[in-house]
Structures are given as structure tokens and as C-alpha cells.
Design a protein around this motif. Structure first.
Motif, PDB file in Angstrom:
ATOM      1  N   ARG A  38     -11.451   2.620   1.703  1.00 13.82           N
ATOM      2  CA  ARG A  38     -12.387   1.567   1.287  1.00 13.82           C
ATOM      3  C   ARG A  38     -12.201   1.229  -0.195  1.00 13.82           C
ATOM      4  O   ARG A  38     -12.252   0.062  -0.589  1.00 13.82           O
ATOM      5  N   THR A  39     -11.976   2.253  -1.008  1.00 15.24           N
ATOM      6  CA  THR A  39     -11.741   2.013  -2.431  1.00 15.24           C
ATOM      7  C   THR A  39     -10.455   1.231  -2.651  1.00 15.24           C
ATOM      8  O   THR A  39     -10.415   0.262  -3.422  1.00 15.24           O
ATOM      9  N   LEU A  40      -9.388   1.627  -1.989  1.00 10.00           N
ATOM     10  CA  LEU A  40      -8.108   0.938  -2.135  1.00 10.00           C
ATOM     11  C   LEU A  40      -8.192  -0.504  -1.640  1.00 10.00           C
ATOM     12  O   LEU A  40      -7.639  -1.421  -2.254  1.00 10.00           O
ATOM     13  N   ALA A  41      -8.900  -0.687  -0.518  1.00 10.27           N
ATOM     14  CA  ALA A  41      -9.032  -2.038   0.044  1.00 10.27           C
ATOM     15  C   ALA A  41      -9.780  -2.959  -0.908  1.00 10.27           C
ATOM     16  O   ALA A  41      -9.466  -4.151  -1.026  1.00 10.27           O
ATOM     17  N   SER A  42     -10.766  -2.414  -1.619  1.00  4.68           N
ATOM     18  CA  SER A  42     -11.557  -3.233  -2.543  1.00  4.68           C
ATOM     19  C   SER A  42     -10.730  -3.672  -3.753  1.00  4.68           C
ATOM     20  O   SER A  42     -11.050  -4.678  -4.391  1.00  4.68           O
ATOM     21  N   GLN A  43      -9.687  -2.940  -4.079  1.00  4.35           N
ATOM     22  CA  GLN A  43      -8.851  -3.279  -5.231  1.00  4.35           C
ATOM     23  C   GLN A  43      -7.790  -4.323  -4.897  1.00  4.35           C
ATOM     24  O   GLN A  43      -7.220  -4.943  -5.793  1.00  4.35           O
ATOM     25  N   LYS A  44      -7.516  -4.500  -3.614  1.00  9.19           N
ATOM     26  CA  LYS A  44      -6.606  -5.549  -3.129  1.00  9.19           C
ATOM     27  C   LYS A  44      -5.214  -5.504  -3.776  1.00  9.19           C
ATOM     28  O   LYS A  44      -4.553  -6.513  -3.953  1.00  9.19           O
ATOM     29  N   GLU A  45      -4.791  -4.302  -4.150  1.00 16.15           N
ATOM     30  CA  GLU A  45      -3.474  -4.166  -4.774  1.00 16.15           C
ATOM     31  C   GLU A  45      -2.464  -3.479  -3.859  1.00 16.15           C
ATOM     32  O   GLU A  45      -1.313  -3.303  -4.243  1.00 16.15           O
ATOM     33  N   TYR A  46      -2.915  -3.065  -2.678  1.00 14.58           N
ATOM     34  CA  TYR A  46      -2.072  -2.238  -1.835  1.00 14.58           C
ATOM     35  C   TYR A  46      -2.000  -2.792  -0.417  1.00 14.58           C
ATOM     36  O   TYR A  46      -2.936  -3.429   0.074  1.00 14.58           O
ATOM     37  N   SER A  47      -0.871  -2.518   0.220  1.00 17.09           N
ATOM     38  CA  SER A  47      -0.768  -2.685   1.659  1.00 17.09           C
ATOM     39  C   SER A  47      -1.109  -1.333   2.262  1.00 17.09           C
ATOM     40  O   SER A  47      -0.444  -0.334   1.986  1.00 17.09           O
ATOM     41  N   LEU A  48      -2.168  -1.284   3.066  1.00 20.95           N
ATOM     42  CA  LEU A  48      -2.738  -0.002   3.479  1.00 20.95           C
ATOM     43  C   LEU A  48      -2.482   0.299   4.947  1.00 20.95           C
ATOM     44  O   LEU A  48      -2.588  -0.576   5.821  1.00 20.95           O
ATOM     45  N   ARG A  49      -2.169   1.579   5.195  1.00 20.18           N
ATOM     46  CA  ARG A  49      -1.977   2.066   6.555  1.00 20.18           C
ATOM     47  C   ARG A  49      -2.721   3.388   6.715  1.00 20.18           C
ATOM     48  O   ARG A  49      -2.904   4.134   5.748  1.00 20.18           O
ATOM     49  N   THR A  50      -3.106   3.662   7.933  1.00 17.86           N
ATOM     50  CA  THR A  50      -3.681   4.969   8.227  1.00 17.86           C
ATOM     51  C   THR A  50      -3.248   5.397   9.616  1.00 17.86           C
ATOM     52  O   THR A  50      -2.765   4.586  10.401  1.00 17.86           O
TER      53      THR A  50
END
Length: 322
Positions: free
Chosen positions: A21-33
Motif C-alpha cells: 500500500r505504501t509503495l502503491a501510494s508513491q506511484k514510482e514502482y511496478s508492483l507484484r506480489t
């Protein structure tokens, strides 16, 4: 920041979910889990890969394509009602062999940095007053969980020693924050209900770490050059007794903590007779960590104070009760 694509394991867990959630809010990363089952609370920008648990045979190839940083937060954690006749074997299967399987594939996928979320239990279960654990102390794990995390650390160090992938190991103490469960949530509920507790005369010292502080340390380790192939302990940098902690939670609740000064020796004896010595150690024993290495190598200090972290935790609890 060079990081672009990040894979977080354990994305439905307490730490993994908050980190995403923190990474998504920064909008600087392509995120995977990677998840064993669907999780509706994931941010919309996170791409989820279904895996059948953290086993030694999972194929991580698709999830690791073009990944720059892996944050490995998934693990087999404490099982309150352990059914296995050989729990150490079960912990090793997931926490050692499963972790190594992921790391080996991360090397092949040319992942730049592998951040392993370990545990302070690698250091041991307790400290004596005035002698805090450091990141470079000898290992002294006691229970199967701690032993498995220690063995995973050692195996990871050996693996990356002959590769270009960088390893960062973070050992948190007890993590609390919005959405915390287990014993920490029980303490908040007891105090909220005004339950008298026999914990008014405990003079131990324990380190804790807020979810926000732990996440901030993880983010610092994404790209800081001095973090490569290092081990760090994670705490708020403030140590409190169990009595002081309960009083602080009471203040955050705006309710008095009804603490009775029962003799600790008497309560330890009762816990021993009931087979609850591990719980007694957490309540009455000390466990302090020294995070000066974080400042020295990374320039990192916890951005949130203990009181701020407890207030955020309590406010989230109160909102959940509405």
C-alpha cells in the motif's frame, strides 16, 4: 532511485500488505506480489501471481521477469496450536528450502537486490539489562522458527557470495501498527474494556518497531549502496517496560490503565506451572536491540516515535470498533 519493478512476497500479510500500500501510494514502482489465494485488499496497481505456498518446488519465473528488488516477507510463522510432531522440519521446508528456491531463481532472473525479512529470534530470546543485541552478534536462536530463520540467513549469504545479487537482511523486533493482531491486539482490548491487569510492577526493557518505521527502513534498503550484503536490526529506538507500554496504550485510548502491582516472581511461577513460560518471557523478560548500525551505514533513524506509532495503532483499532 533505480528501482522500478518490485516483487513482495506475503502480500496479504500484516507487513507485506502495508508495504504494498505504501509503495502503491508513491506511484514510482511496478508492483507484484505472490499469494496463495485471492486478496481483495490489494491496491489495484499490484499484479498478483498465485503460488501454492512457499515450497521448494514453486516456479517463480513469471513473477521475477524484469524484477529489480525482491522483498521476501512470506514465511511460516509461529503456530499457536502446533500439530506437527516435528515442527523444525516444517519450518525448514518453508523458511529455508522455500526461501532458497526463490533466491536461486532470483539470481537467474538477474534481480539486483534481495531483501530478506528475518527475525530478532536469530539473535536470541532475551537480553540482560544494558546489553542490547546488535546486528553482528553471534547467532543464538532457540525455537524452531528462530532456528529456521537463522539457517535461511546463512544459506542466503552463501548463495549470493558467488553471484552479483545483493542481499539485505532485516531482523525486526515485535512489529505493531494499524491492523495488528494476536497478543498486541489483546492488550489494547483489555485496556479499552478497563480490565484490571496484574502488570503494574514490571521493570523489564523491550524494543518494538512500528509498521511505518519498518517500512521506512525497507525502503531505505531498496537502493542505498551501503545496505548491500548487510544485516540490520529494526526497532523504534525507544525501549519500554511492559508496564510503561500498557500505560502508553492507555493514554492513547484516553483511558486509565488499571495495572495491579503483582510480584513478577509469583507470576513467573504461575506461568511455569501452566506451561506458559514463553509468554512469561515476553511479558516479564527484556529484549533490547541496538540500531546504531542503521544510522552509521544508512543515515537512518526511525521517523516515527513510539508514542506516535502507538497512537496510530490505537486510532485504527477505535475506527474498527465503530
Amino acid at each position: 532511485m533505480n528501482a522500478s519493478t518490485v516483487l513482495v512476497t506475503g502480500g496479504s500479510g500484516f507487513l507485506g500488505g502495508a508495504l504494498l500500500r505504501t509503495l502503491a501510494s508513491q506511484k514510482e514502482y511496478s508492483l507484484r506480489t505472490a499469494l496463495r489465494r485471492d486478496c481483495k485488499s490489494l491496491p489495484a496497481s499490484v499484479r498478483a501471481f498465485n503460488v501454492p505456498g512457499l515450497t521448494p518446488t514453486v516456479d517463480w519465473q513469471a513473477a521475477l521477469v524484469d524484477v529489480d528488488v525482491v522483498v521476501h516477507a512470506a514465511a511460516r510463522v509461529h503456530v499457536m496450536d502446533e500439530q506437527s510432531g516435528d515442527p523444525l522440519t516444517e519450518f525448514r521446508l518453508v523458511n529455508v528450502e522455500g526461501t532458497l528456491n526463490l533466491a536461486r531463481q532470483a539470481v537467474k532472473a538477474k534481480v539486483r537486490r534481495f531483501i530478506y525479512i528475518s527475525s530478532i529470534k536469530v539473535n536470541g530470546e532475551s537480553t540482560v539489562p544494558g546489553r542490547a543485541f546488535t546486528a553482528d552478534d553471534p547467532f543464538s536462536p532457540v525455537d524452531p522458527y528462530g532456528i529456521s530463520k537463522c539457517e535461511a540467513e546463512e544459506a542466503l549469504r552463501q548463495l549470493v557470495s558467488s553471484t552479483s545479487m545483493e542481499l539485505v537482511i532485516i531482523r525486526p523486533v515485535l512489529v505493531y501498527g494499524p491492523g495488528v493482531k494476536a497478543n498486541f491486539l489483546s492488550m489494547i482490548r483489555w485496556l479499552d474494556r478497563g480490565v484490571p491487569l496484574p502488570f503494574g510492577a514490571i521493570v523489564n526493557k523491550r524494543s518494538l518497531v512500528s509498521l511505518d518505521n519498518l517500512i521506512d527502513l525497507i525502503l531505505t534498503c531498496f537502493s542505498h549502496p551501503a545496505a548491500a550484503n548487510q544485516t540490520f536490526l529494526a526497532s523504534d529506538g525507544e525501549d519500554v517496560s511492559t508496564t510503561e507500554l500498557l500505560m502508553k496504550i492507555g493514554r492513547a485510548l484516553n483511558k486509565p490503565a488499571r495495572l495491579l502491582p503483582f510480584p513478577v516472581a509469583f507470576m513467573r511461577l504461575g506461568a511455569k506451572l501452566l506451561g506458559r513460560e514463553a509468554i512469561a518471557q515476553r511479558l516479564f523478560g527484556s529484549l533490547q536491540v541496538d540500531i546504531s548500525k542503521n544510522l552509521r551505514l544508512l543515515g537512518w533513524v526511525p521517523p516515527m516515535s513510539l508514542d506516535q506509532g502507538l497512537n496510530a495503532t490505537v486510532q485504527a483499532y477505535l475506527e474498527s470498533q465503530k
